[in-house]
Design an enzyme around this catalytic site. Structure first.
Site, PDB file in Angstrom:
ATOM      1  N   VAL A 186      -1.194  13.109 -17.340  1.00 24.52           N
ATOM      2  CA  VAL A 186      -0.411  13.462 -16.149  1.00 24.52           C
ATOM      3  C   VAL A 186       1.080  13.333 -16.461  1.00 24.52           C
ATOM      4  CG1 VAL A 186       0.179  12.738 -13.786  1.00 24.52           C
ATOM      5  CG2 VAL A 186      -2.221  12.831 -14.495  1.00 24.52           C
ATOM      6  N   ARG A 204     -41.530  -9.132 -25.913  1.00 24.20           N
ATOM      7  CA  ARG A 204     -41.257  -9.392 -24.500  1.00 24.20           C
ATOM      8  C   ARG A 204     -40.953  -8.113 -23.714  1.00 24.20           C
ATOM      9  NH1 ARG A 204     -41.192 -14.615 -23.717  1.00 24.20           N
ATOM     10  NH2 ARG A 204     -39.942 -16.028 -24.997  1.00 24.20           N
ATOM     11  N   ASP A 208     -20.588   9.564  -9.913  1.00 21.35           N
ATOM     12  CA  ASP A 208     -21.140   9.884  -8.589  1.00 21.35           C
ATOM     13  C   ASP A 208     -20.212  10.742  -7.740  1.00 21.35           C
ATOM     14  OD1 ASP A 208     -19.180   7.992  -8.239  1.00 21.35           O
ATOM     15  OD2 ASP A 208     -20.326   6.725  -6.883  1.00 21.35           O
ATOM     16  N   ASP A 237     -19.505   5.510 -12.638  1.00 19.64           N
ATOM     17  CA  ASP A 237     -20.737   5.775 -11.879  1.00 19.64           C
ATOM     18  C   ASP A 237     -21.196   7.234 -11.928  1.00 19.64           C
ATOM     19  OD1 ASP A 237     -20.378   3.133 -11.185  1.00 19.64           O
ATOM     20  OD2 ASP A 237     -19.497   3.575  -9.234  1.00 19.64           O
ATOM     21  N   GLU A 291     -38.841   2.299 -21.264  1.00 16.81           N
ATOM     22  CA  GLU A 291     -40.196   2.658 -20.821  1.00 16.81           C
ATOM     23  C   GLU A 291     -40.212   3.030 -19.339  1.00 16.81           C
ATOM     24  OE1 GLU A 291     -39.676   0.291 -23.077  1.00 16.81           O
ATOM     25  OE2 GLU A 291     -40.746   1.396 -24.644  1.00 16.81           O
ATOM     26  N   ARG A 325      -8.484  -2.806  -4.655  1.00 18.34           N
ATOM     27  CA  ARG A 325      -9.173  -2.340  -3.446  1.00 18.34           C
ATOM     28  C   ARG A 325      -8.197  -2.661  -2.311  1.00 18.34           C
ATOM     29  NH1 ARG A 325     -13.994  -0.297  -5.916  1.00 18.34           N
ATOM     30  NH2 ARG A 325     -14.757  -1.837  -7.355  1.00 18.34           N
ATOM     31  N   GLY A 377     -12.514   6.754  -7.924  1.00 17.70           N
ATOM     32  CA  GLY A 377     -13.855   7.123  -7.483  1.00 17.70           C
ATOM     33  C   GLY A 377     -13.857   7.713  -6.083  1.00 17.70           C
ATOM     34  N   ASP A 378     -15.028   7.731  -5.452  1.00 20.61           N
ATOM     35  CA  ASP A 378     -15.132   8.429  -4.164  1.00 20.61           C
ATOM     36  C   ASP A 378     -14.335   7.752  -3.059  1.00 20.61           C
ATOM     37  OD1 ASP A 378     -16.914   6.334  -4.163  1.00 20.61           O
ATOM     38  OD2 ASP A 378     -18.488   7.406  -3.085  1.00 20.61           O
ATOM     39  N   GLY A 379     -14.208   6.420  -3.110  1.00 21.09           N
ATOM     40  CA  GLY A 379     -13.373   5.726  -2.122  1.00 21.09           C
ATOM     41  C   GLY A 379     -11.924   6.164  -2.261  1.00 21.09           C
ATOM     42  N   ARG A 426     -37.922 -11.147 -19.222  1.00 23.99           N
ATOM     43  CA  ARG A 426     -36.562 -11.690 -19.378  1.00 23.99           C
ATOM     44  C   ARG A 426     -35.601 -10.689 -18.735  1.00 23.99           C
ATOM     45  NH1 ARG A 426     -39.078 -15.314 -20.371  1.00 23.99           N
ATOM     46  NH2 ARG A 426     -39.034 -16.813 -22.085  1.00 23.99           N
ATOM     47  N   GLY A 430     -12.633   0.962  -8.721  1.00 20.99           N
ATOM     48  CA  GLY A 430     -13.126   0.363  -9.964  1.00 20.99           C
ATOM     49  C   GLY A 430     -12.483   1.036 -11.166  1.00 20.99           C
ATOM     50  N   ARG A 470     -23.275   1.358  -8.794  1.00 25.18           N
ATOM     51  CA  ARG A 470     -23.232   1.270  -7.324  1.00 25.18           C
ATOM     52  C   ARG A 470     -24.457   1.965  -6.734  1.00 25.18           C
ATOM     53  NH1 ARG A 470     -17.470   0.445  -4.749  1.00 25.18           N
ATOM     54  NH2 ARG A 470     -17.030   2.642  -5.026  1.00 25.18           N
ATOM     55  N   ARG A 487     -17.623  -1.701 -17.859  1.00 23.39           N
ATOM     56  CA  ARG A 487     -16.419  -0.999 -17.409  1.00 23.39           C
ATOM     57  C   ARG A 487     -15.297  -1.037 -18.441  1.00 23.39           C
ATOM     58  NH1 ARG A 487     -16.480  -1.987 -11.286  1.00 23.39           N
ATOM     59  NH2 ARG A 487     -14.499  -3.049 -11.495  1.00 23.39           N
ATOM     60  N   THR A 495     -14.483   7.169 -12.785  1.00 33.17           N
ATOM     61  CA  THR A 495     -15.454   6.128 -12.429  1.00 33.17           C
ATOM     62  C   THR A 495     -16.608   6.167 -13.421  1.00 33.17           C
ATOM     63  OG1 THR A 495     -17.145   5.480 -10.829  1.00 33.17           O
ATOM     64  CG2 THR A 495     -16.409   7.741 -10.686  1.00 33.17           C
TER      65      THR A 495
HETATM   66  P1  ADP Z   1     -13.713   3.828  -5.832  1.00 31.39           P
HETATM   67  O1  ADP Z   1     -12.505   4.696  -5.721  1.00 31.39           O
HETATM   68  O2  ADP Z   1     -13.965   3.378  -7.232  1.00 31.39           O
HETATM   69  O3  ADP Z   1     -14.915   4.443  -5.160  1.00 31.39           O
HETATM   70  P2  ADP Z   1     -13.411   2.048  -3.533  1.00 31.39           P
HETATM   71  O4  ADP Z   1     -14.561   2.608  -2.780  1.00 31.39           O
HETATM   72  O5  ADP Z   1     -13.236   0.580  -3.522  1.00 31.39           O
HETATM   73  O6  ADP Z   1     -13.402   2.455  -5.070  1.00 31.39           O
HETATM   74  O7  ADP Z   1     -12.079   2.717  -2.950  1.00 31.39           O
HETATM   75  C1  ADP Z   1     -10.830   2.421  -3.509  1.00 31.39           C
HETATM   76  C2  ADP Z   1      -9.780   2.368  -2.440  1.00 31.39           C
HETATM   77  O8  ADP Z   1      -9.673   3.645  -1.800  1.00 31.39           O
HETATM   78  C3  ADP Z   1     -10.039   1.408  -1.299  1.00 31.39           C
HETATM   79  O9  ADP Z   1      -9.726   0.081  -1.622  1.00 31.39           O
HETATM   80  C4  ADP Z   1      -9.124   1.965  -0.231  1.00 31.39           C
HETATM   81  O10 ADP Z   1      -7.795   1.566  -0.490  1.00 31.39           O
HETATM   82  C5  ADP Z   1      -9.228   3.470  -0.466  1.00 31.39           C
HETATM   83  N1  ADP Z   1     -10.199   4.042   0.487  1.00 31.39           N
HETATM   84  C6  ADP Z   1     -11.531   3.928   0.475  1.00 31.39           C
HETATM   85  N2  ADP Z   1     -12.090   4.544   1.542  1.00 31.39           N
HETATM   86  C7  ADP Z   1     -11.071   5.060   2.254  1.00 31.39           C
HETATM   87  C8  ADP Z   1     -10.972   5.794   3.496  1.00 31.39           C
HETATM   88  N3  ADP Z   1     -12.049   6.136   4.201  1.00 31.39           N
HETATM   89  N4  ADP Z   1      -9.737   6.161   3.910  1.00 31.39           N
HETATM   90  C9  ADP Z   1      -8.639   5.830   3.212  1.00 31.39           C
HETATM   91  N5  ADP Z   1      -8.670   5.128   2.071  1.00 31.39           N
HETATM   92  C10 ADP Z   1      -9.847   4.738   1.582  1.00 31.39           C
END
Ligand code: ADP
Length: 319
Positions: free
Chosen positions: A23, A162, A129, A127, A187, A72, A102-104, A243, A11, A171, A252, A125
């Site tokens: 960088v 309201r 997180d 988030d 609240e 992704r 992010g963590d992915g 609402r 993201g 997430r 974002r 990110t």
């Molecule tokens: P974010 O980095 O914001 O958390 P995602 O969770 O979608 O977003 O992860 C981004 C990309 O990182 C994924 O589309 C994938 O290419 C890579 N990725 C995520 N998990 C793994 C994993 N376990 N091993 C290798 N690459 C990963």
């Protein structure tokens, strides 16, 4: 080390551009060549890689999104995809990569690290997180966006007397909802990390109405349920008409705040310093306003913890 790469993944977050700029400029300042890898791991696999110059990152420090684009890429989760990515890096003579995401994205960087390739994770990110850093790039900007939206919603909530349910991104983490809820004076704040006491919420809402309160704002983190699902529950147990406002992707976007630009510039430069020092498999972060670096495995294997003191404070201040 002579040549490094940089990519943004997952993201997008405001401040990613400021991090790319840091960088590229820091690396060039120290005599390195820098290659931009486009569309995250997707572009790494397909070889969408171009040399960056000082001017490539001109006029971007104030822009949201990422000039390197993001994607992704499920293929990179497979050993085969990772090997293809590594092959591209070797063919381009790139000796280390800065991964902003992010963590992915960190799990992707960890996979490359496990293949013996030097990678540094920079937390990007909204988030907030990522384990090991107090703040991630983009969180402060998103927070300000949410607060601005809630302030506006409050005007109409007040005029029409309201109860508004505002669904906030994040997430599976509640940081954005919690911080925005506290700073915007909501609240009730509903986050995945803490169970919601519906009965207590009902009492608080009805008591508020009794003492002449004109409106209520309830912030729900998307990781709990959707705003409309929560609105149904509120109406069911209190009989109050509500609402719903789903803030969505506006959270974002936008020009990064000063705090995010500072964080991105400092962390981007720190990542290059680590590569220059021959280090890989590290994540950079901030703790008590000091820059830190730590094993990227820590960030990918430990669960994220939200600051529960802030949650408790939000409850005390929303009586
Ligand atoms: P974010 O980095 O914001 O958390 P995602 O969770 O979608 O977003 O992860 C981004 C990309 O990182 C994924 O589309 C994938 O290419 C890579 N990725 C995520 N998990 C793994 C994993 N376990 N091993 C290798 N690459 C990963």
């Amino acid at each position: 080390m002579k040549r490094i790469g940089v990519l943004t993944s997952g993201g997008d977050a405001p401040g990613m551009n400021a991090a790319i700029r840091a960088v590229v400029r820091k690396a060039i300042y120290h005599g390195l060549e820098v290659y931009g890898i486009y569309q995250g791991y997707q572009g790494l696999i397909s070889g969408h890689i171009k040399k960056m110059e000082i001017g490539s990152v001109g006029d971007i420090i104030h822009r949201g999104g990422t000039i390197l684009h993001s994607a992704r890429c499920p293929e990179f989760q497979s050993a085969d995809g990772q090997k293809k990515g590594l092959k591209q890096l070797i063919e381009h003579g790139i000796e280390g990569v800065v991964v902003i995401g992010g963590d992915g994205s960190y799990r992707g960087a960890k996979a490359l690290t496990d293949l013996g390739y030097p990678c540094i994770g920079v937390p990007g990110t909204i988030d907030n997180d990522i384990v090991g850093t107090e703040f991630t790039i983009g969180f402060d900007t998103a927070l300000n966006t949410v607060i601005d939206a809630v302030d506006k919603i409050r005007d109409t909530a007040s005029s029409h007397e309201r109860t508004f349910i505002v669904e906030v991104m994040g997430r599976s983490a509640g940081d954005l909802a919690l911080w925005a809820g506290l700073a915007a004076g909501a609240e009730t704040i509903v986050i995945p990390e803490e169970p919601i006491d519906m009965e207590a919420m009902k009492v608080r809402l009805l008591k508020g109405l009794e003492r002449g309160k004109k409106h209520s704002i309830i912030i729900v983190a998307e990781g709990v349920m959707s705003g409309s699902e929560f609105a149904e529950k509120v109406t069911e147990i209190t009989g109050i008409d509500t609402r719903v406002s789903v803030l969505g992707h506006m959270q974002r976007g936008g020009s990064p705040t000063a705090a995010d630009r500072m964080l991105a510039s400092r962390l981007g430069a720190k990542a290059v310093e680590l590569l220059l020092a021959g280090k890989g498999g590290r994540a950079v972060g901030v703790e008590c306003n000091e820059l830190i670096d730590y094993d990227i495995t820590e960030a990918t294997s430990l669960p994220h913890k939200l600051d529960l003191d802030i949650y408790r404070l939000s409850k005390e201040l929303s009586i």
